[in-house]
Scaffold this motif. Sequence first.
Motif, mmCIF file in Angstrom:
data_model
loop_
_atom_site.group_PDB
_atom_site.id
_atom_site.type_symbol
_atom_site.label_atom_id
_atom_site.label_comp_id
_atom_site.label_asym_id
_atom_site.label_seq_id
_atom_site.Cartn_x
_atom_site.Cartn_y
_atom_site.Cartn_z
ATOM 1 N N ALA A 75 0.820 -1.210 0.000
ATOM 2 C CA ALA A 75 0.000 0.000 0.000
ATOM 3 C C ALA A 75 0.855 1.261 0.000
ATOM 4 N N LEU A 76 2.004 1.224 0.670
ATOM 5 C CA LEU A 76 2.852 2.415 0.758
ATOM 6 C C LEU A 76 3.809 2.570 -0.417
ATOM 7 N N MET A 77 4.031 1.530 -1.173
ATOM 8 C CA MET A 77 4.987 1.596 -2.269
ATOM 9 C C MET A 77 4.638 2.676 -3.301
ATOM 10 N N PRO A 78 3.395 2.838 -3.738
ATOM 11 C CA PRO A 78 3.094 3.921 -4.685
ATOM 12 C C PRO A 78 3.397 5.304 -4.111
ATOM 13 N N SER A 83 6.778 10.027 -4.312
ATOM 14 C CA SER A 83 7.612 10.998 -3.603
ATOM 15 C C SER A 83 9.014 11.053 -4.203
ATOM 16 N N MET A 84 9.570 9.894 -4.541
ATOM 17 C CA MET A 84 10.893 9.864 -5.162
ATOM 18 C C MET A 84 10.854 10.551 -6.529
ATOM 19 N N PHE A 85 9.786 10.328 -7.298
ATOM 20 C CA PHE A 85 9.645 10.976 -8.595
ATOM 21 C C PHE A 85 9.625 12.496 -8.438
ATOM 22 N N ILE A 86 8.858 12.999 -7.502
ATOM 23 C CA ILE A 86 8.788 14.443 -7.255
ATOM 24 C C ILE A 86 10.155 14.967 -6.830
ATOM 25 N N TRP A 87 10.808 14.273 -5.913
ATOM 26 C CA TRP A 87 12.108 14.726 -5.415
ATOM 27 C C TRP A 87 13.141 14.767 -6.554
ATOM 28 N N VAL A 88 13.176 13.737 -7.375
ATOM 29 C CA VAL A 88 14.134 13.691 -8.487
ATOM 30 C C VAL A 88 13.809 14.774 -9.515
#
Length: 93
Positions: A75-78, A83-88
Motif C-alpha cells: 500500500a505504501l509503495m506507490p 515521492s521519489m519521482f517528485i524529489w528527483v
Amino acid sequence: MTTTTLDEQEEARLYDELRRELEEVEEGKQRHKMLKHMIKQLKFAKWRKERFHWFDQYFQNVRPATLWIMLVTGALMPVVLFSMFIWVSLWVE
C-alpha cells in the motif's frame, strides 16, 4: 481444509460436470466442441495445481504479522515511488 483438497474437489467437480454435459449432448460437432472445452479446463486446473503448489504452500503457512507487513508495504509503495519521482524532478530542475 488444505489447498490440495480444494484442487482435488475442483478437479472432481469438473469431471462430474464433463460427464453430465456429455450425457445431455448428442453425438456430433456440439459434443466434440464441448468435450474440447472441458478438457481444456481440466488441463488448466492440473497445470495451475502443479505450477502454483509452492505459492499455495507458502501462503498457507504465512503468519498474520507477515501478511500485514506485506499489505502495508504494497500500500505504501506507490506513495514512496511518487515521492521519489517528485524529489528527483525537483532536483533535476
